[in-house]
Design a protein around this motif. Structure first.
Motif, PDB file in Angstrom:
ATOM      1  N   ASN A  30       0.722  -1.205  -0.020  1.00  0.00           N
ATOM      2  CA  ASN A  30      -0.006   0.149   0.349  1.00  0.00           C
ATOM      3  C   ASN A  30       0.973   1.212  -0.216  1.00  0.00           C
ATOM      4  O   ASN A  30       1.663   1.289   0.726  1.00  0.00           O
ATOM      5  CB  ASN A  30      -0.878  -0.091   1.175  1.00  0.00           C
ATOM      6  N   THR A  31       0.825   2.008  -1.559  1.00  0.00           N
ATOM      7  CA  THR A  31       1.840   3.468  -1.158  1.00  0.00           C
ATOM      8  C   THR A  31       1.057   4.179  -0.187  1.00  0.00           C
ATOM      9  O   THR A  31       2.144   5.520  -0.036  1.00  0.00           O
ATOM     10  CB  THR A  31       1.709   4.069  -2.342  1.00  0.00           C
ATOM     11  N   GLY A  32      -0.171   4.295   0.066  1.00  0.00           N
ATOM     12  CA  GLY A  32      -0.895   5.237   1.136  1.00  0.00           C
ATOM     13  C   GLY A  32      -1.023   6.419   0.477  1.00  0.00           C
ATOM     14  O   GLY A  32      -1.633   7.596   0.641  1.00  0.00           O
ATOM     15  N   TYR A  33      -1.119   6.389  -0.863  1.00  0.00           N
ATOM     16  CA  TYR A  33      -1.612   7.635  -1.719  1.00  0.00           C
ATOM     17  C   TYR A  33      -2.868   7.101  -2.792  1.00  0.00           C
ATOM     18  O   TYR A  33      -2.880   6.305  -2.604  1.00  0.00           O
ATOM     19  CB  TYR A  33      -0.173   7.423  -2.865  1.00  0.00           C
ATOM     20  N   SER A  34      -3.819   7.944  -2.958  1.00  0.00           N
ATOM     21  CA  SER A  34      -4.836   7.684  -3.874  1.00  0.00           C
ATOM     22  C   SER A  34      -4.001   7.423  -5.651  1.00  0.00           C
ATOM     23  O   SER A  34      -5.060   6.302  -6.026  1.00  0.00           O
ATOM     24  CB  SER A  34      -6.274   8.537  -3.283  1.00  0.00           C
ATOM     25  N   GLY A  35      -3.374   8.018  -5.421  1.00  0.00           N
ATOM     26  CA  GLY A  35      -3.511   7.953  -6.878  1.00  0.00           C
ATOM     27  C   GLY A  35      -0.961   7.951  -6.905  1.00  0.00           C
ATOM     28  O   GLY A  35      -0.557   8.815  -6.097  1.00  0.00           O
ATOM     29  N   ILE A  36      -0.443   7.275  -7.988  1.00  0.00           N
ATOM     30  CA  ILE A  36       1.447   7.256  -7.547  1.00  0.00           C
ATOM     31  C   ILE A  36       0.893   7.325  -9.821  1.00  0.00           C
ATOM     32  O   ILE A  36       0.551   6.953 -10.291  1.00  0.00           O
ATOM     33  CB  ILE A  36       1.596   6.398  -7.013  1.00  0.00           C
ATOM     34  N   GLY A  37       1.905   8.677  -9.396  1.00  0.00           N
ATOM     35  CA  GLY A  37       2.657   8.795 -10.942  1.00  0.00           C
ATOM     36  C   GLY A  37       3.218   7.287 -11.231  1.00  0.00           C
ATOM     37  O   GLY A  37       3.761   6.040 -10.623  1.00  0.00           O
ATOM     38  N   ALA A  38       4.656   7.211 -12.917  1.00  0.00           N
ATOM     39  CA  ALA A  38       4.761   6.946 -12.760  1.00  0.00           C
ATOM     40  C   ALA A  38       6.252   5.888 -12.246  1.00  0.00           C
ATOM     41  O   ALA A  38       6.444   6.996 -11.421  1.00  0.00           O
ATOM     42  CB  ALA A  38       5.565   7.020 -14.627  1.00  0.00           C
ATOM     43  N   ALA A  39       6.905   5.173 -12.452  1.00  0.00           N
ATOM     44  CA  ALA A  39       7.961   4.619 -11.600  1.00  0.00           C
ATOM     45  C   ALA A  39       9.286   6.015 -11.458  1.00  0.00           C
ATOM     46  O   ALA A  39       9.285   5.930 -13.097  1.00  0.00           O
ATOM     47  CB  ALA A  39       8.674   3.179 -12.131  1.00  0.00           C
ATOM     48  N   GLU A  40       9.949   5.544 -10.981  1.00  0.00           N
ATOM     49  CA  GLU A  40      11.321   6.826 -11.455  1.00  0.00           C
ATOM     50  C   GLU A  40      12.515   5.805 -10.654  1.00  0.00           C
ATOM     51  O   GLU A  40      12.612   4.434  -9.730  1.00  0.00           O
ATOM     52  CB  GLU A  40      10.951   7.904 -10.751  1.00  0.00           C
ATOM     53  N   TYR A  41      13.434   6.385 -11.302  1.00  0.00           N
ATOM     54  CA  TYR A  41      14.776   5.802 -11.281  1.00  0.00           C
ATOM     55  C   TYR A  41      15.204   5.878  -9.668  1.00  0.00           C
ATOM     56  O   TYR A  41      14.658   6.569  -9.027  1.00  0.00           O
ATOM     57  CB  TYR A  41      15.681   6.185 -11.681  1.00  0.00           C
ATOM     58  N   ALA A  42      16.522   5.000  -9.345  1.00  0.00           N
ATOM     59  CA  ALA A  42      16.274   5.024  -7.567  1.00  0.00           C
ATOM     60  C   ALA A  42      16.469   5.923  -7.094  1.00  0.00           C
ATOM     61  O   ALA A  42      16.432   6.496  -5.960  1.00  0.00           O
ATOM     62  CB  ALA A  42      17.549   4.125  -7.175  1.00  0.00           C
ATOM     63  N   GLU A  43      17.679   6.650  -7.860  1.00  0.00           N
ATOM     64  CA  GLU A  43      19.119   8.174  -7.802  1.00  0.00           C
ATOM     65  C   GLU A  43      17.115   8.722  -7.133  1.00  0.00           C
ATOM     66  O   GLU A  43      18.145   9.157  -6.250  1.00  0.00           O
ATOM     67  CB  GLU A  43      19.207   8.677  -8.642  1.00  0.00           C
ATOM     68  N   LYS A  44      16.841   8.994  -7.944  1.00  0.00           N
ATOM     69  CA  LYS A  44      15.334  10.366  -8.141  1.00  0.00           C
ATOM     70  C   LYS A  44      15.565   9.920  -6.668  1.00  0.00           C
ATOM     71  O   LYS A  44      15.149  10.974  -4.966  1.00  0.00           O
ATOM     72  CB  LYS A  44      14.208   9.964  -8.152  1.00  0.00           C
ATOM     73  N   PHE A  45      15.287   8.594  -5.182  1.00  0.00           N
ATOM     74  CA  PHE A  45      14.722   8.611  -4.080  1.00  0.00           C
ATOM     75  C   PHE A  45      15.853   8.236  -3.430  1.00  0.00           C
ATOM     76  O   PHE A  45      15.330   8.677  -1.735  1.00  0.00           O
ATOM     77  CB  PHE A  45      13.476   7.309  -4.305  1.00  0.00           C
ATOM     78  N   LEU A  46      17.223   7.926  -3.753  1.00  0.00           N
ATOM     79  CA  LEU A  46      18.074   8.107  -2.625  1.00  0.00           C
ATOM     80  C   LEU A  46      18.639   9.480  -1.981  1.00  0.00           C
ATOM     81  O   LEU A  46      18.915   9.949  -1.234  1.00  0.00           O
ATOM     82  CB  LEU A  46      19.031   7.529  -3.623  1.00  0.00           C
ATOM     83  N   GLU A  47      17.854  10.395  -3.264  1.00  0.00           N
ATOM     84  CA  GLU A  47      18.532  11.936  -2.906  1.00  0.00           C
ATOM     85  C   GLU A  47      17.672  12.336  -2.123  1.00  0.00           C
ATOM     86  O   GLU A  47      17.733  12.530  -0.892  1.00  0.00           O
ATOM     87  CB  GLU A  47      18.637  12.265  -4.806  1.00  0.00           C
TER      88      GLU A  47
END
Ligand code: ZN
Length: 150
Positions: A129-146
């Protein structure tokens, strides 16, 4: 212990042909056993080499991903690193499958009751469960690591 060739020759020289023949038979039997053992060992080596190759392949594959928290809350997934994407589109991998050395791309699904955006694994049936009602397209790991390092 296998009879020694030298001893057989000695027996023959002495004229003990029956004893020599017995030893030759033992020698033949021993040779067959060794042949079988050799074959089994070769099989084992082949299996181990295949396993080693699979392990090496997986560790290369594994290094292309990073464990990230793309959404609110604790939900974690493995995301492809852009630096090792080699042109492959960003995607999220099931963390459960990943631990079992398989890659399964998570499928975004809407929870029918409350409309939460879920990420489901078609292989192990894990549901995140993402906890969101909507999520965008998957993104590369770097974005989340930053984001995590800020
Ligand atoms: Zn899975």
């Amino acid at each position: 212990m296998l009879p020694k060739y030298k001893d057989i020759v000695e027996l023959l020289k002495k004229g003990s042909t029956i004893e020599a023949q017995e030893q030759i038979m033992d020698l033949r039997e021993g040779a067959l056993e060794l042949q079988e053992e050799n074959y089994e060992l070769k099989e084992k080596i082949r299996d181990l080499e295949a396993k080693l190759k699979a392990t090496e392949d997986w560790s290369i594959e594994k290094s292309r991903y990073a464990l990230v928290n793309p959404w609110r809350g604790a939900a974690q997934v493995y995301a492809l690193k852009e630096s090792s994407s080699d042109g492959e589109q960003a995607h999220f991998i099931c963390p459960n499958c990943f631990q079992n050395t398989t890659k399964t791309i998570l499928v975004p699904v809407r929870e029918p009751k409350n409309g939460d955006a879920l990420m489901n694994c078609p292989a192990c049936k894990a549901s995140i469960n993402t906890g969101y009602s909507g999520i965008g397209a998957a993104e590369y790991a770097e974005k989340f690591l930053e984001k995590a390092n800020k």
